[in-house]
Design an enzyme around this catalytic site. Structure first.
Site, PDB file in Angstrom:
ATOM      1  N   GLU A  35       0.792  -1.241   0.000  1.00  0.00           N
ATOM      2  CA  GLU A  35       0.000   0.000   0.000  1.00  0.00           C
ATOM      3  C   GLU A  35       0.817   1.280   0.000  1.00  0.00           C
ATOM      4  OE1 GLU A  35      -2.922  -0.233   3.133  1.00  0.00           O
ATOM      5  OE2 GLU A  35      -4.267  -1.347   1.814  1.00  0.00           O
TER       6      GLU A  35
ATOM      7  N   GLU B 119      -6.699  -7.681  -0.982  1.00  0.00           N
ATOM      8  CA  GLU B 119      -7.378  -7.499   0.306  1.00  0.00           C
ATOM      9  C   GLU B 119      -8.773  -6.970   0.044  1.00  0.00           C
ATOM     10  OE1 GLU B 119      -5.399  -5.136   3.339  1.00  0.00           O
ATOM     11  OE2 GLU B 119      -3.430  -5.826   2.683  1.00  0.00           O
TER      12      GLU B 119
HETATM   13  C1  GAL Z   1      -4.986  -2.550   4.634  1.00  0.00           C
HETATM   14  C2  GAL Z   1      -3.607  -3.054   5.039  1.00  0.00           C
HETATM   15  C3  GAL Z   1      -3.669  -4.194   6.026  1.00  0.00           C
HETATM   16  C4  GAL Z   1      -4.677  -3.901   7.089  1.00  0.00           C
HETATM   17  C5  GAL Z   1      -5.991  -3.666   6.439  1.00  0.00           C
HETATM   18  C6  GAL Z   1      -7.134  -3.477   7.395  1.00  0.00           C
HETATM   19  O1  GAL Z   1      -4.961  -1.251   4.247  1.00  0.00           O
HETATM   20  O2  GAL Z   1      -2.892  -3.469   3.922  1.00  0.00           O
HETATM   21  O3  GAL Z   1      -2.399  -4.414   6.562  1.00  0.00           O
HETATM   22  O4  GAL Z   1      -4.266  -2.784   7.810  1.00  0.00           O
HETATM   23  O5  GAL Z   1      -5.896  -2.517   5.646  1.00  0.00           O
HETATM   24  O6  GAL Z   1      -8.315  -3.290   6.683  1.00  0.00           O
END
Ligand code: GAL
Length: 752
Positions: free
Chosen positions: A380, A453
């Site tokens: 990110e 994710e």
């Molecule tokens: C993303 C990140 C993860 C975690 C997640 C929570 O932005 O890559 O490590 O923090 O959000 O939703």
């Protein structure tokens, strides 16, 4: 030849460090330790996240017989968090920065004695010059020498690495590329011979080379005519172990699998077969010990993901234990491995270290067939053209057989990798599951693309949360999964995340825990985990998302979604058949408006899933509030045969509790551990979802409890880990449950 000795036992540890510790050793200042070791045992939640961020000192008496002093002697550290300096008999012999990758420390002859004092100064603070640090990150990194260490004794000419690359994988007669990197410590210009053999495949090939005197030299050749090698795939993860021998000098065992893995604009292909990737993000942390768990426990995580229907793990956000990766190879679980980092990119030195981490990661893990993608971006982070051109170049130069990815979360990020990997948190409960690929990439054509994710912080749920919340999280998983499955240009979907994890106070639920997992920190599943498990075919799943109570939901209990891979489910109430319900979407009617819970869209929304949930409708009418409540039963059918039954009592009470270990045997000698689950059950074997009573645990014999002896159950269950001591014998575990009366159960694990 090579001598490799595990040196994980008999360490000494002190949670502080002074310069004088380098040259002096007063044993009474130290406690005994063995590796993997955490510098600080922590509570499960509500602790200061700086509690483990300090400098500590490890000592070890290291015997190296005189006859070996003329050889090349080095230590291999698998992981020390975060930075360390290593001293031999009071003199510095090396250092390392970065807690997630392995490194070697050469022990020079002029300092070696038969009995040596090894000192490791371990700095577990968040040093901003070392990735992932420099800004706040959503995870804890813990501290200590938290992975294993080996002593290696080899000739001055030996193998620094041995890589085997399957080629022509899909042809009957396959090939194998051999690359051996020689470490030539004394500039020898001799002739050397490399032999590669495998009995099963009847391979025994060798080739000779002349060393050019440089310290590192790569020697390459090709083995053709490999016949009868079976492919490695998700169902049959065939592995072949090769002996790679540097004749009369060195030997290594290398396990590989013959497989072809490719991301295209039309999805992911394993051995030219389309595979929709469905995975979870894994953090490698555990209650109390942070990262310091031994092989068996690391491997269990891979087994859990496989059992729950995943075909990939993303090692978010760093290279993980070799044991975890070994297990992924063994069971056919794909891996997307990435470099350490979280949103922040540091200065030039920081970037240099991150580049080192790219090559360290690939150097360590090249041979794993499970790894199909290298993550060469800081998770990110913003675009940084030069930096990411470089990380991609490093990966491509080292490894021509794998593609790169790099996880971003902003649209139209510069596409420098082979696979556009993006975190897509679009879905918020009432909108589409995912963005379109082209909307994400900003390109006018499709590229290899994977969603790395989703949901995560958008809908954290604790295992003991209200039923509505649990259902809603599961529903969101279903929606995103279904959306991703509906299009071929999304190669895969990796949900955030597998297990709840401890984190900094800037994140999480205020108790230093992010409850984003589909499992809790003890790896016990929430309902949302069964969204995934119900999509697989190997095990029958029938998980009604209800605790079966009239007054639990915010509103009437009008529909029950059952996560199942059965063809249909019969629902019985009060001993009478209430209805027969199909997962086949066409057979669903929209429930009567009056009773539509806010949670449920029409189930037809899930038409792209292999197994949409079965919905039981009109379970109760509002008027039933105050009426008599009855037992109910769910019966699952496959091919018109009953395959599973789950009964729920109207009046659930504690009937029994179970104490079950993941393993009945540990291996004495090295640090080994297993998980023990305590579960409180009703009269029909269901977990009592809101039972929060307490238990007292004692461990005797050749074992020790990791963590607290007084436990509160969390939603009807809790787990703890038990470790062995170094001796053989029985580990006796006693659990006393306190619930009005005391009941004790005993369990014995053997340490052999
Ligand atoms: C993303 C990140 C993860 C975690 C997640 C929570 O932005 O890559 O490590 O923090 O959000 O939703």
């Amino acid at each position: 030849m090579r001598k490799t000795i595990n040196i994980n036992n008999d360490w000494f540890y002190k949670p502080s460090f002074e310069q004088t510790d380098i040259k002096s050793f007063n044993k009474s200042d130290y406690e005994n330790a063995r590796l993997p070791h955490t510098n600080k045992m922590l509570p499960v939640n509500y602790f200061k996240t700086t509690d483990y961020a300090f400098v500590s000192c490890y000592k070890k008496i290291l015997s190296v017989a005189k006859e070996y002093h003329d050889q090349y002697v080095y230590l291999h550290f698998e992981g020390v968090m975060t930075a360390c300096e290593v001293f031999l008999n009071g003199e510095k012999v090396g250092e390392n920065k970065g807690g997630y990758t392995d490194f070697n420390i050469h022990l020079p002859k002029n300092l070696l004695k038969e009995e040596n004092e090894l000192t490791v100064m371990v700095d577990s603070t968040e040093r901003e010059e070392i990735p992932p640090f420099g800004n706040s990150i959503d995870y804890l990194t813990f501290g200590g020498i938290y992975r294993e260490v080996q002593l290696n004794i080899v000739p001055h000419v030996h193998m620094n690495k041995a890589w085997l690359t399957p080629k022509k994988q899909l042809e009957d007669v396959k090939e194998l590329g051999v690359l051996v990197e020689i470490l030539n410590a004394k500039g020898a210009k001799d002739e050397v011979t490399i032999e590669v053999s495998n009995k099963d495949l009847k391979i025994n090939e060798s080739q000779s080379f002349t060393l050019n005197g440089s310290e590192l030299q790569s020697l390459e050749f090709n083995i053709s005519s490999i016949k009868n090698a079976k492919l490695w795939d998700l169902d049959n993860p065939n592995l072949y172990e090769f002996d790679v021998i540097l004749k009369d000098l060195d030997t290594k065992q290398v396990k590989i699998g013959f497989r072809k893995a490719e991301f295209t604009a039309k999805g992911f292909f394993l051995n030219d077969q389309h595979v929709k990737i469905v995975g979870l993000n894994r953090h490698q942390s555990y209650p109390h010990v942070g990262y310091a768990m031994p092989a068996r426990v690391q491997k269990k995580d891979a087994d859990i993901l496989k059992e729950f229907g995943c075909n990939l793990a993303r090692t978010s956000h760093y290279p993980q234990s070799r044991h975890f990766l070994d297990r992924c190879d063994e069971i056919g679980l794909l891996v997307f491995e990435e470099i350490p980092g979280w949103q922040h990119i540091g200065d030039a030195n920081w970037k240099d270290l991150a580049c080192d981490h790219v090559s360290n990661m690939i150097n360590r893990d090249y041979n794993h067939p499970s790894i199909i993608l290298w993550g060469v971006r800081v998770n990110e982070s913003k675009d940084d053209h030069d930096f990411y051109v470089k990380t991609n170049e490093i990966a491509h130069n080292l490894d021509k057989s794998r593609q790169t990815g790099g996880v971003r979360y902003h649209n139209h990020s510069e596409f420098l990798e082979d696979v556009f990997t993006i975190n897509d948190f679009t879905h918020q409960g009432h909108n589409r599951g995912l963005k379109g690929q082209r909307e994400s990439t900003g390109l006018e054509y499709d590229v290899p693309y994977m969603v790395t994710e989703y949901i995560g912080a958008g809908y954290p749920v604790k295992k003991f949360d209200n039923e509505d919340l649990q259902i809603e999280r599961a529903r969101r998983e279903l929606i995103v999964l279904n959306d991703g499955m509906s299009v071929d240009n999304v190669a895969g979907l990796i949900s955030w995340c597998a297990f709840d994890y401890q984190t900094h106070y800037n994140f999480g639920a205020g108790d230093q825990v992010c409850y984003h997992g589909l499992f809790d920190m003890y790896r016990l599943p929430k309902w949302s985990a069964f969204v995934y498990k119900s999509q697989q075919e190997k095990e029958i799943v029938l998980e009604p998302m209800t605790v079966w109570a009239m007054g639990e939901r915010c509103g009437p209990l009008s529909e029950i979604d059952v996560l199942t891979n059965c063809d249909y489910v019969e629902f019985h109430k009060d001993g009478k058949l209430f209805g027969k319900y199909y997962s086949n979407r066409e057979q669903h009617t929209t429930p009567d408006d009056k009773f539509v819970s806010k949670h449920y869209p029409n189930t037809t929304d899930y038409k792209h899933l292999p197994h949409p949930p079965v919905r039981i409708t009109e379970v109760s009418k509002k008027e039933e509030w105050g009426f008599d409540w009855h037992d109910c039963e769910f019966v699952g059918y496959k091919d018109n045969k009953e395959v599973i039954r789950r009964k729920r009592p109207a009046n659930a009470y504690m009937h029994d509790f179970s104490v079950k270990a993941d393993d009945d045997q540990l291996i004495a000698g090295d640090f080994d551990a297993t998980r023990v689950i305590i579960r409180v059950k009703d009269q029909f074997e269901n977990k009592l979802s809101y039972f929060n009573g307490s238990a007292m645990v004692s461990v005797d014999g050749v074992g020790k409890l990791i963590g607290d002896k007084y436990l509160s159950l969390i939603g009807g269950e809790i787990a703890f880990w038990v470790e062995n001591t170094n001796e053989k014998g029985d580990i006796k575990i006693k659990v006393t449950l306190l619930n009005n009366t005391e009941v004790t159960k005993e369990l014995t694990i053997k340490s052999v």
